[in-house]
Design a protein around this motif. Structure first.
Motif, PDB file in Angstrom:
ATOM      1  N   GLU A 237       0.804  -1.217   0.000  1.00 23.75           N
ATOM      2  CA  GLU A 237       0.000   0.000   0.000  1.00 23.75           C
ATOM      3  C   GLU A 237       0.839   1.270   0.000  1.00 23.75           C
ATOM      4  O   GLU A 237       0.405   2.295  -0.504  1.00 23.75           O
TER       5      GLU A 237
ATOM      6  N   GLY B  16      -2.972   1.557  -3.206  1.00 21.37           N
ATOM      7  CA  GLY B  16      -4.038   1.104  -2.333  1.00 21.37           C
ATOM      8  C   GLY B  16      -4.038  -0.404  -2.236  1.00 21.37           C
ATOM      9  O   GLY B  16      -3.017  -1.059  -2.412  1.00 21.37           O
ATOM     10  N   SER B  17      -5.196  -0.959  -1.967  1.00 22.35           N
ATOM     11  CA  SER B  17      -5.349  -2.413  -1.883  1.00 22.35           C
ATOM     12  C   SER B  17      -5.522  -2.947  -3.304  1.00 22.35           C
ATOM     13  O   SER B  17      -6.603  -2.856  -3.879  1.00 22.35           O
ATOM     14  N   THR B  18      -4.444  -3.459  -3.869  1.00 23.94           N
ATOM     15  CA  THR B  18      -4.447  -3.862  -5.280  1.00 23.94           C
ATOM     16  C   THR B  18      -3.739  -5.188  -5.464  1.00 23.94           C
ATOM     17  O   THR B  18      -2.645  -5.396  -4.942  1.00 23.94           O
TER      18      THR B  18
ATOM     19  N   GLY C 181      -8.404  -3.765  -8.040  1.00 26.64           N
ATOM     20  CA  GLY C 181      -8.554  -3.268  -6.680  1.00 26.64           C
ATOM     21  C   GLY C 181      -8.794  -1.779  -6.731  1.00 26.64           C
ATOM     22  O   GLY C 181      -9.480  -1.278  -7.629  1.00 26.64           O
ATOM     23  N   GLU C 182      -8.203  -1.041  -5.780  1.00 27.76           N
ATOM     24  CA  GLU C 182      -8.372   0.412  -5.767  1.00 27.76           C
ATOM     25  C   GLU C 182      -7.795   1.056  -7.026  1.00 27.76           C
ATOM     26  O   GLU C 182      -8.295   2.060  -7.502  1.00 27.76           O
ATOM     27  N   THR C 183      -6.722   0.475  -7.541  1.00 30.31           N
ATOM     28  CA  THR C 183      -6.142   0.909  -8.821  1.00 30.31           C
ATOM     29  C   THR C 183      -6.357  -0.230  -9.803  1.00 30.31           C
ATOM     30  O   THR C 183      -6.086  -1.381  -9.495  1.00 30.31           O
ATOM     31  N   ARG C 184      -6.852   0.133 -11.002  1.00 31.87           N
ATOM     32  CA  ARG C 184      -7.122  -0.896 -12.012  1.00 31.87           C
ATOM     33  C   ARG C 184      -6.442  -0.491 -13.315  1.00 31.87           C
ATOM     34  O   ARG C 184      -6.540   0.648 -13.751  1.00 31.87           O
TER      35      ARG C 184
ATOM     36  N   GLU D  53      -7.154   3.277 -14.103  1.00 32.11           N
ATOM     37  CA  GLU D  53      -8.249   3.729 -13.260  1.00 32.11           C
ATOM     38  C   GLU D  53      -7.805   3.807 -11.806  1.00 32.11           C
ATOM     39  O   GLU D  53      -7.284   2.836 -11.267  1.00 32.11           O
ATOM     40  N   THR D  54      -8.023   4.976 -11.190  1.00 39.50           N
ATOM     41  CA  THR D  54      -7.722   5.179  -9.777  1.00 39.50           C
ATOM     42  C   THR D  54      -8.995   5.684  -9.095  1.00 39.50           C
ATOM     43  O   THR D  54      -9.965   6.024  -9.775  1.00 39.50           O
ATOM     44  N   PRO D  55      -8.999   5.779  -7.771  1.00 39.97           N
ATOM     45  CA  PRO D  55     -10.171   6.346  -7.095  1.00 39.97           C
ATOM     46  C   PRO D  55     -10.430   7.804  -7.517  1.00 39.97           C
ATOM     47  O   PRO D  55     -11.517   8.325  -7.302  1.00 39.97           O
ATOM     48  N   TYR D  56      -9.457   8.455  -8.151  1.00 38.89           N
ATOM     49  CA  TYR D  56      -9.573   9.864  -8.523  1.00 38.89           C
ATOM     50  C   TYR D  56      -9.986  10.075  -9.973  1.00 38.89           C
ATOM     51  O   TYR D  56     -10.222  11.202 -10.392  1.00 38.89           O
TER      52      TYR D  56
END
Length: 147
Positions: free
Chosen positions: A47, A52-54, A71-74, A90-93
């Motif tokens: 992490e 993140g959790s990936t 996960g959190e990042t794809r 892809e990120t949470p942002y």
């Protein structure tokens, strides 16, 4: 062939124009599996590296490696020498287009371990591109206490 518990060391050096090279090193326990097309290597990202959790899955073939993060990042990165592949990061942002152009690729794995080396150019969205050298060292764990 059954899954093999392995320990990996992931080293990367990223160069972006106008910036100092960024060096990262991560160690993780992983699972190595022989497949009809080559090998699959699966591990959880640390992490502290911002993903993140990936979970990362590498599908390693003779002339192509696909790195998929879930996960959190794809993302999905396809490495083939001399080829460019575009996908979404892809990120949470948010999401960005990502283009990977592989300059060189070498994988030498057995059930005992081995190594992977990838040299590639990367461009995210409209940002200036960079260059990365990625090296994975894979070592079979002898027992559950082996680190």
């Amino acid at each position: 062939m059954p899954n093999t518990n392995v320990h990996i060391t992931v080293r990367s050096v990223q160069h972006f124009e106008g910036l100092e090279p960024e060096r990262l090193e991560q160690q993780a326990d992983a699972c190595l599996e022989k497949t009809p097309a080559g090998w699959t290597l699966t591990y959880e990202e640390a992490e502290e590296f911002g993903l993140g959790s990936t979970r990362t899955i590498l599908e390693i073939g003779e002339t192509r490696i696909t790195l998929t993060r879930a996960g959190e990042t794809r993302s999905q990165m396809v490495f083939q020498t001399g080829q460019a592949h575009t996908s979404l990061y892809e990120t949470p942002y948010g999401k960005l287009p990502m283009t990977i152009r592989t300059l060189s690729l070498k994988a030498d794995l057995t059930g005992e371990g081995g190594g992977i080396r990838i040299h590639y150019q990367i461009q995210l969205g409209n940002s200036p591109g960079g260059e990365t050298r990625l090296e994975l060292t894979v070592r079979k764990k002898e027992n559950r206490y082996d680190r």
